[in-house]
Design a protein around this motif. Structure first.
Motif, PDB file in Angstrom:
ATOM      1  N   VAL A  81       0.849  -1.199   0.000  1.00  0.00           N
ATOM      2  CA  VAL A  81       0.000   0.000   0.000  1.00  0.00           C
ATOM      3  C   VAL A  81       0.880   1.243   0.000  1.00  0.00           C
ATOM      4  O   VAL A  81       1.727   1.416   0.886  1.00  0.00           O
ATOM      5  CB  VAL A  81      -0.938   0.022   1.226  1.00  0.00           C
ATOM      6  N   GLY A  82       0.691   2.115  -0.978  1.00  0.00           N
ATOM      7  CA  GLY A  82       1.412   3.389  -1.038  1.00  0.00           C
ATOM      8  C   GLY A  82       0.552   4.497  -0.474  1.00  0.00           C
ATOM      9  O   GLY A  82      -0.581   4.697  -0.922  1.00  0.00           O
ATOM     10  N   VAL A  83       1.056   5.194   0.537  1.00  0.00           N
ATOM     11  CA  VAL A  83       0.297   6.249   1.211  1.00  0.00           C
ATOM     12  C   VAL A  83       0.904   7.609   0.901  1.00  0.00           C
ATOM     13  O   VAL A  83       2.092   7.847   1.166  1.00  0.00           O
ATOM     14  CB  VAL A  83       0.270   6.004   2.737  1.00  0.00           C
ATOM     15  N   LEU A  84       0.090   8.496   0.368  1.00  0.00           N
ATOM     16  CA  LEU A  84       0.526   9.859   0.052  1.00  0.00           C
ATOM     17  C   LEU A  84      -0.019  10.795   1.110  1.00  0.00           C
ATOM     18  O   LEU A  84      -1.210  11.099   1.149  1.00  0.00           O
ATOM     19  CB  LEU A  84       0.024  10.259  -1.339  1.00  0.00           C
ATOM     20  N   GLY A  85       0.865  11.209   2.020  1.00  0.00           N
ATOM     21  CA  GLY A  85       0.486  12.134   3.075  1.00  0.00           C
ATOM     22  C   GLY A  85       0.678  11.556   4.455  1.00  0.00           C
ATOM     23  O   GLY A  85       0.330  10.400   4.720  1.00  0.00           O
TER      24      GLY A  85
ATOM     25  N   GLU B 268      -3.957  16.342   1.279  1.00  0.00           N
ATOM     26  CA  GLU B 268      -4.149  16.942  -0.052  1.00  0.00           C
ATOM     27  C   GLU B 268      -3.080  17.978  -0.409  1.00  0.00           C
ATOM     28  O   GLU B 268      -3.392  19.117  -0.816  1.00  0.00           O
ATOM     29  CB  GLU B 268      -5.561  17.523  -0.190  1.00  0.00           C
ATOM     30  N   TRP B 269      -1.818  17.596  -0.315  1.00  0.00           N
ATOM     31  CA  TRP B 269      -0.740  18.468  -0.786  1.00  0.00           C
ATOM     32  C   TRP B 269      -0.931  18.727  -2.284  1.00  0.00           C
ATOM     33  O   TRP B 269      -1.300  17.829  -3.042  1.00  0.00           O
ATOM     34  CB  TRP B 269       0.610  17.789  -0.566  1.00  0.00           C
ATOM     35  N   GLN B 270      -0.636  19.942  -2.724  1.00  0.00           N
ATOM     36  CA  GLN B 270      -0.784  20.276  -4.139  1.00  0.00           C
ATOM     37  C   GLN B 270       0.084  19.377  -5.005  1.00  0.00           C
ATOM     38  O   GLN B 270      -0.295  19.025  -6.138  1.00  0.00           O
ATOM     39  CB  GLN B 270      -0.421  21.755  -4.365  1.00  0.00           C
TER      40      GLN B 270
ATOM     41  N   ALA C  80      -9.728  15.215  -3.577  1.00  0.00           N
ATOM     42  CA  ALA C  80      -8.873  16.277  -4.119  1.00  0.00           C
ATOM     43  C   ALA C  80      -8.511  16.050  -5.580  1.00  0.00           C
ATOM     44  O   ALA C  80      -8.039  16.969  -6.254  1.00  0.00           O
ATOM     45  CB  ALA C  80      -7.591  16.378  -3.288  1.00  0.00           C
ATOM     46  N   LEU C  81      -8.697  14.831  -6.071  1.00  0.00           N
ATOM     47  CA  LEU C  81      -8.289  14.476  -7.436  1.00  0.00           C
ATOM     48  C   LEU C  81      -9.459  14.573  -8.409  1.00  0.00           C
ATOM     49  O   LEU C  81     -10.624  14.586  -8.002  1.00  0.00           O
ATOM     50  CB  LEU C  81      -7.710  13.059  -7.453  1.00  0.00           C
TER      51      LEU C  81
END
Length: 437
Positions: free
Chosen positions: A319-323, A391-393, A418-419
């Motif tokens: 699992v890849g987690v962004l944030g 939700e980083w830009q 956010a996408l």
């Protein structure tokens, strides 16, 4: 002669207030009992990430208007006005706020208050705290009644703290005398034409608690609607857009997703409930229990959605987690929904790799059991499921086609709505989001 200011406590609030007051032209002395933090601040190093604050700090140091100390004696001798900017975390094992840092600061400062001065509380506190601290000051300070207290709550948003300090939308002054009001008005005069509410201690304390509770309620309301939308196969984003055109409601804080976290909203609404119970007014705030419960359910629902995309189990799943931060433009991981979800999936057998543009070091210290990537692409390499949790830009701007080349499976859960679902689905991603079909 302009007032000389001290700021007791150099956490997020304290260092921002000290630097900004120096930028307005005041001589400011910041105090903290953490000698290493004071050394770093004196060298122009920020202990937090806050956009725009570092140049303000450095300007203050270079001008000589701002400096830092660990000495209460020095602070007492220096200051005409002493701002209290201490944290009030949630007590271990209960909802109530821990005001011991404030009490310790007052007890340490008071013996050195030998002349007329004003002590100004800025911390978020249970109603009644200011009156109690005022009594303590009167007992402990050699100056007696001349060491007066006022309460001036802060309304800073992480990521916008400098702007919120120098261009506030309102100033609340809880005072017991015309003298205290006059001093505060003179200190804040350089800010220009700002609405001012002058009131008593209790009301000033309640303003901050009420504001945070209202914001938390609005966030949890739209997240409750997201739960209904999922059950009814409706779209919460379109629902929120329609609601936002009603000027009685407005669109701010109406974005459904993973919910709120950080060092303020969660602990502040719980402390508000606890204090209301102590006052015998607990029934007035029972709705905040559901606000809190809705917020926590969002995290569980996020894990459920990820598990669905993983085929029903995280065993053998990458699992890849962004944030990792609780919100973008911050390195704050306190009560972070993103990290909470990542840790839960790891505990359920998933191989989790996290990336965050700023909060990675803090996350790694708090949760060394997780894996960490050096970039968004690195974090999702070989992933069977990707989760967008802050939700980083930088994440909003990701190219779904390029990202699809490095993952094992093109499956993503957008925890912040956010996408652009159309763009991701066009790139053959299985896109899911909270509150959307």
């Amino acid at each position: 002669m302009p007032y000389r200011l001290t700021v007791i406590g150099t956490g997020y609030l304290g260092v921002t207030h000290a630097a900004c007051m120096a930028d307005l032209g005041f001589d400011v002395l910041g105090l903290d009992i953490d000698a290493d933090k004071i050394r770093r601040l004196q060298n122009g190093e920020l202990p937090i990430h806050e956009p725009g604050l570092e140049p303000v700090l450095r300007r203050g140091l270079e001008s000589g208007r701002l400096r830092f100390t660990t000495s209460y004696e020095e602070a007492g001798e220096f200051g005409d006005v002493h701002f209290l900017a201490l944290g009030t975390p949630q007590k271990q094992g209960e909802y109530a706020a821990d005001t011991s840092y404030l009490d310790a600061a007052v007890e340490s400062l008071a013996p050195y208050l030998t002349r007329e001065c004003l002590i100004v509380g800025k911390s978020t506190v249970p109603v009644g705290t200011a009156a109690r601290l005022a009594d303590k000051l009167a007992r402990l300070a050699p100056a007696g009644a001349q060491a007066e207290l006022a309460w001036n709550p802060e309304f800073l948003r992480e990521g916008h703290a400098v702007q919120d300090t120098l261009k506030p939308d309102r100033l609340v002054m809880g005072v017991r005398s015309e003298r205290a009001e006059k001093i505060l008005r003179e200190i804040y005069e350089p800010l220009g034409d700002v609405p001012v509410v002058v009131t008593d201690f209790a009301t000033a304390e309640l303003v901050k608690a009420a504001a945070n509770s209202f914001l938390a309620t609005k966030i949890s309301f739209i997240n409750a609607m997201a739960e209904v939308c999922e059950a009814a196969h409706a779209d919460v984003q379109q629902l929120a857009t329609a609601l936002s055109f009603d000027d009685r409601i407005g669109g701010k804080f109406l974005n459904a997703g993973l919910g709120f976290g950080g060092g303020c909203l969660p602990k502040d609404i719980r402390a508000f409930m606890a204090r209301a119970g102590e006052l015998g007014a607990d029934q007035a705030l029972t709705f905040l229990r559901e606000v809190d419960a809705i917020n926590m359910r969002r995290r569980a629902r996020m894990v459920d959605l990820a598990r669905e995309l993983a085929g029903g189990s995280f065993r053998g799943c990458t699992v890849g987690v962004l944030g990792a931060a609780f919100k973008p433009n911050s390195d704050d991981i306190r009560d972070s929904p993103a990290l909470d979800v990542a840790v839960t999936i790891g505990e359920q057998g998933g191989a989790v790799t996290v990336y965050d543009p700023i909060a990675l070091d803090n996350a790694r210290k708090a949760h060394p059991e997780l894996n960490y990537g050096s970039s968004a692409v690195d974090a999702v390499r070989g992933a069977h499921v990707v989760l967008l949790l802050t939700e980083w830009q930088e994440f909003v701007d990701l190219d779904p086609e390029a990202l699809g080349l490095v993952v094992a499976e093109r499956k993503i859960v957008d925890g912040r709505n956010a996408l652009d679902p159309t763009a991701w689905r066009a790139a053959a991603w299985h896109y899911r989001a909270l509150g959307r079909p």
